[in-house]
Design a protein around this motif. Structure first.
Motif, PDB file in Angstrom:
ATOM      1  N   TYR A  27       0.816  -1.210   0.000  1.00 41.70           N
ATOM      2  CA  TYR A  27       0.000   0.000   0.000  1.00 41.70           C
ATOM      3  C   TYR A  27       0.853   1.265   0.000  1.00 41.70           C
ATOM      4  N   PRO A  28       0.291   2.392  -0.449  1.00 42.91           N
ATOM      5  CA  PRO A  28       1.043   3.654  -0.419  1.00 42.91           C
ATOM      6  C   PRO A  28       1.471   4.020   0.990  1.00 42.91           C
ATOM      7  N   LYS A  29       2.638   4.620   1.101  1.00 40.63           N
ATOM      8  CA  LYS A  29       3.138   5.070   2.395  1.00 40.63           C
ATOM      9  C   LYS A  29       2.329   6.261   2.888  1.00 40.63           C
ATOM     10  N   ALA A  30       2.366   6.492   4.174  1.00 39.55           N
ATOM     11  CA  ALA A  30       1.777   7.705   4.724  1.00 39.55           C
ATOM     12  C   ALA A  30       2.415   8.914   4.043  1.00 39.55           C
ATOM     13  N   ALA A  31       1.614   9.919   3.734  1.00 40.47           N
ATOM     14  CA  ALA A  31       2.033  11.015   2.843  1.00 40.47           C
ATOM     15  C   ALA A  31       3.321  11.693   3.273  1.00 40.47           C
ATOM     16  N   ASP A  58      -4.537  11.985   1.536  1.00 42.60           N
ATOM     17  CA  ASP A  58      -3.129  11.883   1.146  1.00 42.60           C
ATOM     18  C   ASP A  58      -2.966  11.874  -0.364  1.00 42.60           C
ATOM     19  N   GLU A  59      -3.905  11.234  -1.049  1.00 44.94           N
ATOM     20  CA  GLU A  59      -3.822  11.132  -2.503  1.00 44.94           C
ATOM     21  C   GLU A  59      -3.883  12.506  -3.164  1.00 44.94           C
ATOM     22  N   VAL A  60      -4.441  13.480  -2.462  1.00 50.11           N
ATOM     23  CA  VAL A  60      -4.514  14.851  -2.955  1.00 50.11           C
ATOM     24  C   VAL A  60      -3.359  15.687  -2.409  1.00 50.11           C
ATOM     25  N   SER A  61      -3.108  15.580  -1.115  1.00 57.53           N
ATOM     26  CA  SER A  61      -2.131  16.466  -0.474  1.00 57.53           C
ATOM     27  C   SER A  61      -0.696  16.186  -0.892  1.00 57.53           C
ATOM     28  N   LEU A  62      -0.353  14.933  -1.134  1.00 56.85           N
ATOM     29  CA  LEU A  62       1.031  14.617  -1.490  1.00 56.85           C
ATOM     30  C   LEU A  62       1.435  15.257  -2.818  1.00 56.85           C
ATOM     31  N   PRO A  63       0.677  15.077  -3.915  1.00 51.59           N
ATOM     32  CA  PRO A  63       1.066  15.769  -5.147  1.00 51.59           C
ATOM     33  C   PRO A  63       0.975  17.280  -5.058  1.00 51.59           C
ATOM     34  N   LEU A  64       0.058  17.799  -4.235  1.00 49.17           N
ATOM     35  CA  LEU A  64      -0.024  19.246  -4.049  1.00 49.17           C
ATOM     36  C   LEU A  64       1.238  19.778  -3.387  1.00 49.17           C
ATOM     37  N   HIS A 154      -6.308   7.331  12.509  1.00 51.26           N
ATOM     38  CA  HIS A 154      -5.939   5.924  12.341  1.00 51.26           C
ATOM     39  C   HIS A 154      -5.164   5.412  13.549  1.00 51.26           C
ATOM     40  N   VAL A 155      -4.174   6.164  14.003  1.00 52.11           N
ATOM     41  CA  VAL A 155      -3.407   5.767  15.183  1.00 52.11           C
ATOM     42  C   VAL A 155      -4.332   5.668  16.390  1.00 52.11           C
ATOM     43  N   HIS A 156      -5.227   6.615  16.516  1.00 57.04           N
ATOM     44  CA  HIS A 156      -6.184   6.625  17.630  1.00 57.04           C
ATOM     45  C   HIS A 156      -7.082   5.391  17.586  1.00 57.04           C
ATOM     46  N   ARG A 157      -7.674   5.134  16.429  1.00 52.43           N
ATOM     47  CA  ARG A 157      -8.614   4.013  16.312  1.00 52.43           C
ATOM     48  C   ARG A 157      -7.921   2.665  16.519  1.00 52.43           C
ATOM     49  N   VAL A 158      -6.789   2.466  15.866  1.00 53.62           N
ATOM     50  CA  VAL A 158      -6.122   1.163  15.905  1.00 53.62           C
ATOM     51  C   VAL A 158      -5.616   0.837  17.303  1.00 53.62           C
ATOM     52  N   LEU A 192       3.512   3.457  10.347  1.00 58.63           N
ATOM     53  CA  LEU A 192       2.928   2.138  10.141  1.00 58.63           C
ATOM     54  C   LEU A 192       1.402   2.121  10.250  1.00 58.63           C
ATOM     55  N   LEU A 193       0.862   2.831  11.240  1.00 61.27           N
ATOM     56  CA  LEU A 193      -0.571   2.698  11.496  1.00 61.27           C
ATOM     57  C   LEU A 193      -1.449   3.508  10.558  1.00 61.27           C
ATOM     58  N   VAL A 194      -0.902   4.513   9.876  1.00 62.02           N
ATOM     59  CA  VAL A 194      -1.721   5.232   8.896  1.00 62.02           C
ATOM     60  C   VAL A 194      -2.102   4.318   7.732  1.00 62.02           C
ATOM     61  N   PRO A 195      -1.146   3.696   7.023  1.00 58.19           N
ATOM     62  CA  PRO A 195      -1.578   2.758   5.970  1.00 58.19           C
ATOM     63  C   PRO A 195      -2.273   1.531   6.520  1.00 58.19           C
ATOM     64  N   PHE A 196      -1.872   1.055   7.692  1.00 59.80           N
ATOM     65  CA  PHE A 196      -2.530  -0.096   8.309  1.00 59.80           C
ATOM     66  C   PHE A 196      -3.996   0.216   8.595  1.00 59.80           C
ATOM     67  N   GLY A 197      -4.252   1.403   9.129  1.00 59.05           N
ATOM     68  CA  GLY A 197      -5.619   1.803   9.436  1.00 59.05           C
ATOM     69  C   GLY A 197      -6.452   2.098   8.205  1.00 59.05           C
ATOM     70  N   LYS A 198      -5.810   2.526   7.143  1.00 60.31           N
ATOM     71  CA  LYS A 198      -6.538   2.822   5.907  1.00 60.31           C
ATOM     72  C   LYS A 198      -6.946   1.568   5.148  1.00 60.31           C
ATOM     73  N   HIS A 199      -6.067   0.564   5.162  1.00 61.41           N
ATOM     74  CA  HIS A 199      -6.258  -0.565   4.263  1.00 61.41           C
ATOM     75  C   HIS A 199      -6.516  -1.911   4.930  1.00 61.41           C
ATOM     76  N   ILE A 200      -6.171  -2.064   6.191  1.00 62.22           N
ATOM     77  CA  ILE A 200      -6.358  -3.352   6.864  1.00 62.22           C
ATOM     78  C   ILE A 200      -7.274  -3.197   8.078  1.00 62.22           C
ATOM     79  N   CYS A 201      -6.855  -2.404   9.036  1.00 69.16           N
ATOM     80  CA  CYS A 201      -7.655  -2.189  10.245  1.00 69.16           C
ATOM     81  C   CYS A 201      -8.577  -0.987  10.025  1.00 69.16           C
TER      82      CYS A 201
END
Length: 226
Positions: A27-31, A58-64, A154-158, A192-201
């Motif tokens: 998965y994409p890294k945290a931005a 992130d998909e918007v902010s990183l290229p911006l 994501h960090v909070h929820r996981v 770790l927990l940003v992509p983990f929370g977005k795509h798995i947890c």
């Protein structure tokens, strides 16, 4: 359905983070970490990028962020732009005009007060209007390698779902993690927990059946899972 917490093995944060790293590899890294890998890793660049990312995917902010830094990557270069020009460069970010003024103001202060070089100082970063602990800690962790924790949703929820903390807000989660989480993990927890929370947890129906942390996760609040 979530499995019974009675069957769980004791939670081991070291083992959990080791298991998560290969799981998130596809998965994409945290931005902010992706931005650093692209070479934009100064405290100023990391702080500005975090501001752009607020309430923006992130998909918007990183290229911006990359687009902005291609035009102006230092405080001295940024103040040569007008706030309206900055707003145009980040226009698909939420609250682009307000963020643009904030970015310009920060660049001006860095130039006038710190000789154009933003110091790795928490009190300095949080003295800027609109900069809170999340962005300050993220910038200091990535750019300055200071052991600081940045807690997003994501960090909070996981960490609450694991049962590692029991808090109601990201701010309270950060305080508990600062005292409980070993310092060696303070930067990595966000990475770790940003992509983990977005795509798995995920927030709704997490992928518990394929999660490497499931055997020790208390699955707090999980009603349905995949």
């Amino acid at each position: 359905m979530a499995s019974s917490p009675l069957a769980k093995t004791p939670f081991d944060i070291d083992a959990a983070l080791v298991a998560i790293r290969p799981a998130i590899a596809p998965y994409p890294k945290a931005a902010m970490f992706a931005l650093a890998e692209l070479g934009y890793n100064t405290p100023f660049q990391q702080l500005i990028s975090c501001i752009i990312s607020i309430r923006t995917y992130d998909e918007v902010s990183l290229p911006l962020s990359c687009h902005l830094f291609e035009q102006a990557s230092t405080p001295a270069e940024m103040v040569q732009l007008t706030p309206s020009a900055i707003a145009h460069l980040i226009q698909t970010s939420t609250f682009a005009e307000a963020k643009a003024q904030q970015i310009w103001d920060i660049a001006q202060r860095v130039c006038t007060e710190f000789g154009g070089d933003l110091p790795c100082d928490y009190d300095v970063l949080t003295s800027f209007k609109g900069v809170g602990p999340k962005c300050a800690n993220l910038a200091l962790g990535i750019a300055c390698q200071q052991p600081r924790i940045s807690v997003d949703i994501h960090v909070h929820r996981v960490t609450n779902r694991w049962g590692y903390v029991a808090t109601k807000t990201p701010e309270k989660t950060m305080k508990v993690l600062e005292s409980k989480l070993p310092a060696r993990h303070h930067i990595a927890i966000n990475e770790l927990l940003v992509p983990f929370g977005k795509h798995i947890c995920t927030g709704d129906r997490p992928h518990c059946s394929t999660c490497p942390v499931e055997p020790m996760c208390q699955q707090v609040g999980v009603v349905r899972s995949r």
